[in-house]
Each structure stands twice: as structure tokens, then as C-alpha cells.
Design a protein around this motif. Structure first.
Motif, PDB file in Angstrom:
ATOM      1  N   LYS A  74       7.882  16.840  24.100  1.00 58.06           N
ATOM      2  CA  LYS A  74       8.113  17.641  25.300  1.00 58.06           C
ATOM      3  C   LYS A  74       6.786  17.869  26.015  1.00 58.06           C
ATOM      4  N   ALA A 107       7.949  24.173  31.210  1.00 53.96           N
ATOM      5  CA  ALA A 107       8.410  23.005  30.463  1.00 53.96           C
ATOM      6  C   ALA A 107       8.777  21.957  31.504  1.00 53.96           C
ATOM      7  N   VAL A 109      10.658  18.802  32.738  1.00 52.64           N
ATOM      8  CA  VAL A 109      11.879  18.071  32.382  1.00 52.64           C
ATOM      9  C   VAL A 109      12.073  16.914  33.358  1.00 52.64           C
ATOM     10  N   GLU A 114      18.755  18.585  33.612  1.00 52.26           N
ATOM     11  CA  GLU A 114      18.034  19.037  32.432  1.00 52.26           C
ATOM     12  C   GLU A 114      17.459  20.435  32.657  1.00 52.26           C
ATOM     13  N   ALA A 115      16.988  20.690  33.866  1.00 57.33           N
ATOM     14  CA  ALA A 115      16.440  22.009  34.195  1.00 57.33           C
ATOM     15  C   ALA A 115      17.535  23.069  34.156  1.00 57.33           C
ATOM     16  N   TYR A 118      18.377  23.890  30.583  1.00 64.46           N
ATOM     17  CA  TYR A 118      17.259  24.344  29.758  1.00 64.46           C
ATOM     18  C   TYR A 118      17.537  25.756  29.240  1.00 64.46           C
ATOM     19  N   PRO A 127      11.602  25.911  33.328  1.00 64.08           N
ATOM     20  CA  PRO A 127      11.636  24.456  33.485  1.00 64.08           C
ATOM     21  C   PRO A 127      11.226  24.043  34.902  1.00 64.08           C
TER      22      PRO A 127
END
Length: 193
Positions: A74, A107, A109, A114-115, A118, A127
Motif C-alpha cells: 500500500k 492512503a 488508492v 477503491e476510495a 476504503y 484515501p
């Protein structure tokens, strides 16, 4: 072996124009720092009351990878901001100097989906969608704007409320004039009968 030890760390450019297109989708770690004058941040400039020559924000950014067992490593972004700004105090309408110090961690992504998915267990880790043309300058400006007080004002006792005299003369004139009694018309009608 840690991925950060294998990958070279690429220096982020200090030029604000180059910060608008950083390739965060590559497998590289980035590190950089610089100073942004208020004039380089158009949205922030709208919130500023006065601009002093030393006003601006010093930024530091670093991306790194963290290994996860059974998953792709990650990627994270650490962003530190420190600066001096002048806002307009909403109580006294005078200059309000603000020392800004913020640290954020994101983070990175691959997609909006995906965000959205999260986990929001940690309020300190948000994210961000990494892309080939990531706007780091826009992210820096967003974080500065989000860190500004909602209602900028001096601490209690450091300023007096701004008192306006707008409309006071009109109130004095209205108070001195005696309002006409609406029943005077009825009195006149009764006399004429």
C-alpha cells in the motif's frame, strides 16, 4: 526486503507548476519540500486579508510503500504544512495573524471505487486517488483551506467587537416623531356627521 529499500526515492520539484502533474501511479517513492507564496494559491488568496512578504506555506511531502501480507504493498502520502497567514477577524474586522501547522496522512488508492470502499476506521488516514497526473499543488491548497478556522477571530479579550453606527440616526429621528393615531380619522368622520 522492504519495497522502500529497493525503490529509489525521487525528488519532488519545488516548482509549483510541476506539482500539478506528479505521477503517483508509478512504483516510485517521492520526497520533496518547498515554499508556496500566497500568490501561487488562488483560492487561498481569496481568504487572506493582507499579504506580507513572509506570508506563505512551507510544505513537505513524502510517499512510501508499506507491505501487507498477501496483498499488494500500500502506498501512503505524508504531508506537512507550516505557514503564516493573515485572515480577517470576524469580531473586530481587523487583521488576524494565523500560524498554520498541519500534518496529514493519506492512503493512495487506484480508483474512486477503491476510495469509496476504503475503511474509515482511522479518522487520520484519508484515501486519495493516485493518478499519473496527480495534482499535489491542489491537494496542498485543499488541506490549507480545510485547516483554516471556520470563523476566524482573535482569542477572547484580544480584540473588541466592531460597532457600527449605520442606521442610528434614522432610529433617533423615528423615535422623536410621534406616530399618527389611526383613530384620528374616525374622530374626524364622527365630527362631520
Amino acid at each position: 526486503m522492504n519495497r522502500n529499500q529497493v525503490l529509489p526515492q525521487v525528488a519532488l520539484p519545488a516548482d509549483p507548476g510541476a506539482l500539478r502533474r506528479v505521477d503517483l501511479s508509478s512504483s516510485q517513492a517521492y520526497r520533496g519540500e518547498g515554499f508556496l507564496a500566497i500568490s501561487m494559491l488562488a483560492r487561498l488568496a481569496q481568504e487572506i486579508s493582507t499579504i506580507d512578504s513572509k506570508d506563505g506555506v512551507k510544505w513537505e511531502a513524502e510517499t512510501y510503500f508499506e507491505d501487507s501480507p498477501g496483498e499488494e504493498p500500500k502506498q501512503y502520502l505524508n504531508l506537512a504544512l507550516k505557514g503564516h497567514l493573515h485572515l480577517l477577524c470576524q469580531r473586530c474586522l481587523q487583521d488576524y495573524p494565523l500560524e498554520l501547522t498541519e500534518k496529514r496522512q493519506f492512503a493512495l488508492v487506484a480508483s474512486e471505487e477503491e476510495a469509496d470502499e476504503y475503511p474509515m476506521d482511522d479518522d487520520l488516514l484519508e484515501p486519495l486517488v493516485a493518478s499519473q497526473h496527480f495534482d499535489l499543488l491542489g491537494t496542498i491548497e485543499d488541506e490549507i483551506l480545510l485547516s483554516l478556522p471556520l470563523i476566524p477571530k482573535h482569542l477572547d479579550g484580544q480584540c473588541e467587537a466592531y460597532i457600527t453606527t449605520f442606521g442610528d440616526e434614522e432610529l433617533d429621528l423615528e423615535a422623536s416623531e410621534k406616530p399618527e393615531n389611526p383613530f384620528n380619522i374616525l374622530k374626524d368622520i364622527k365630527k362631520n356627521k
